[in-house]
Design a protein around this motif. Sequence first.
Motif, PDB file in Angstrom:
ATOM      1  N   TRP A   1      31.713  37.746  45.223  1.00 35.56           N
ATOM      2  CA  TRP A   1      30.295  38.105  45.254  1.00 35.56           C
ATOM      3  C   TRP A   1      29.942  39.196  44.249  1.00 35.56           C
ATOM      4  CZ3 TRP A   1      27.399  34.910  48.133  1.00 35.56           C
ATOM      5  CH2 TRP A   1      28.029  34.200  49.140  1.00 35.56           C
ATOM      6  N   ILE A   2      30.940  39.725  43.546  1.00 29.35           N
ATOM      7  CA  ILE A   2      30.721  40.794  42.569  1.00 29.35           C
ATOM      8  C   ILE A   2      30.904  40.210  41.167  1.00 29.35           C
ATOM      9  CG2 ILE A   2      31.476  43.071  41.788  1.00 29.35           C
ATOM     10  CD1 ILE A   2      32.617  43.521  44.576  1.00 29.35           C
ATOM     11  N   PRO A   3      29.993  40.500  40.228  1.00 27.25           N
ATOM     12  CA  PRO A   3      30.084  39.886  38.891  1.00 27.25           C
ATOM     13  C   PRO A   3      31.458  39.997  38.246  1.00 27.25           C
ATOM     14  CG  PRO A   3      27.992  41.017  39.117  1.00 27.25           C
ATOM     15  CD  PRO A   3      28.773  41.313  40.375  1.00 27.25           C
ATOM     16  N   VAL A   4      31.995  41.205  38.105  1.00 32.41           N
ATOM     17  CA  VAL A   4      33.310  41.365  37.482  1.00 32.41           C
ATOM     18  C   VAL A   4      34.405  40.802  38.386  1.00 32.41           C
ATOM     19  CG1 VAL A   4      34.985  43.030  36.625  1.00 32.41           C
ATOM     20  CG2 VAL A   4      32.554  43.351  36.135  1.00 32.41           C
ATOM     21  N   GLY A   5      34.269  41.021  39.680  1.00 33.16           N
ATOM     22  CA  GLY A   5      35.251  40.514  40.629  1.00 33.16           C
ATOM     23  C   GLY A   5      35.314  39.006  40.672  1.00 33.16           C
ATOM     24  N   GLN A   6      34.188  38.353  40.378  1.00 34.64           N
ATOM     25  CA  GLN A   6      34.163  36.893  40.382  1.00 34.64           C
ATOM     26  C   GLN A   6      35.088  36.329  39.304  1.00 34.64           C
ATOM     27  OE1 GLN A   6      30.727  33.904  39.305  1.00 34.64           O
ATOM     28  NE2 GLN A   6      30.363  34.759  41.343  1.00 34.64           N
ATOM     29  N   ASP A   7      35.114  36.971  38.146  1.00 33.71           N
ATOM     30  CA  ASP A   7      36.043  36.546  37.095  1.00 33.71           C
ATOM     31  C   ASP A   7      37.488  36.700  37.561  1.00 33.71           C
ATOM     32  OD1 ASP A   7      33.976  35.922  35.375  1.00 33.71           O
ATOM     33  OD2 ASP A   7      33.919  37.913  34.471  1.00 33.71           O
ATOM     34  N   TRP A   8      37.765  37.771  38.296  1.00 32.51           N
ATOM     35  CA  TRP A   8      39.106  37.987  38.837  1.00 32.51           C
ATOM     36  C   TRP A   8      39.498  36.850  39.771  1.00 32.51           C
ATOM     37  CZ3 TRP A   8      43.278  41.384  38.691  1.00 32.51           C
ATOM     38  CH2 TRP A   8      44.136  41.354  39.782  1.00 32.51           C
ATOM     39  N   MET A   9      38.560  36.423  40.641  1.00 27.86           N
ATOM     40  CA  MET A   9      38.871  35.374  41.607  1.00 27.86           C
ATOM     41  C   MET A   9      39.055  34.019  40.925  1.00 27.86           C
ATOM     42  SD  MET A   9      39.248  37.112  44.223  1.00 27.86           S
ATOM     43  CE  MET A   9      39.881  35.652  45.048  1.00 27.86           C
ATOM     44  N   VAL A  10      38.227  33.718  39.934  1.00 28.99           N
ATOM     45  CA  VAL A  10      38.408  32.462  39.195  1.00 28.99           C
ATOM     46  C   VAL A  10      39.766  32.460  38.492  1.00 28.99           C
ATOM     47  CG1 VAL A  10      37.534  31.020  37.317  1.00 28.99           C
ATOM     48  CG2 VAL A  10      35.937  32.090  38.903  1.00 28.99           C
ATOM     49  N   GLY A  11      40.121  33.605  37.906  1.00 30.91           N
ATOM     50  CA  GLY A  11      41.435  33.722  37.287  1.00 30.91           C
ATOM     51  C   GLY A  11      42.560  33.605  38.298  1.00 30.91           C
ATOM     52  N   SER A  12      42.351  34.122  39.505  1.00 34.32           N
ATOM     53  CA  SER A  12      43.362  34.032  40.557  1.00 34.32           C
ATOM     54  C   SER A  12      43.578  32.584  40.992  1.00 34.32           C
ATOM     55  CB  SER A  12      42.942  34.882  41.766  1.00 34.32           C
ATOM     56  OG  SER A  12      42.860  36.252  41.427  1.00 34.32           O
TER      57      SER A  12
END
Length: 216
Positions: free
Chosen positions: A57-68
């Motif tokens: 739900w967080i812009p920068v964190g969303q990239d982290w989750m997609v990468g995960s």
Amino acid sequence: MSVPYDDYVAVWYAAMMIWGVALLIGCAIGLALWLFRSWSIYQISKRRGLSNPWLSWIPVGQDWMVGSISDQYQYLVRGKVTNRRKVMLWLSIIACALSIAIVAMVVVLMGEMGMALSGYYVDEVFLAGLGIAMFLIGMIDVGIAVALFVFLCMSKYDLYRSAEPKNAVAYLVVSIFFSILDPVFLFICRNKDDGMPPRKPAPQTYVDSGDNTTYL
């Protein structure tokens, strides 16, 4: 034939009203798509047991989750350790920092130009240096954004491959050219694991109660 001043004002107000309504509609659509996308990534991350799925739900964190999601797919299916989540996280942080710096420089530049137009003294060397710095930082920011986009495409391809292998290429290509459809494809994939290996059954424990063995 001259147009009355009141007509100019009426046209200006009408144009501003139309622009305001269009802006509100655009913001509403953008917010809806963002929530749609975040919800889908959250569901995928949570179902596959990834840590901290709320980061979706967080812009920068969303990239982290997609990468995960991509890292998990690469490890389970191909036995590779890619660490794309870390690369995407740092690229996102750097891109955000550079964008903030550029906005701050634009504000300073506009302030200096306003002072110059008002007759105040402005250091031309400072303005030239500020302009050069904005250009260089902007070029770096563009390069970081391109790198982030490439890693994001690679990660989304793995996400689509893990959910619907047959449609992965089509989903990725269409989402690149029509980004508005990206949340739709993610929503379609949110409950699918067609490209993931079968999950191993959870280990069973037992309680020895004499003649009978009870499994928990």
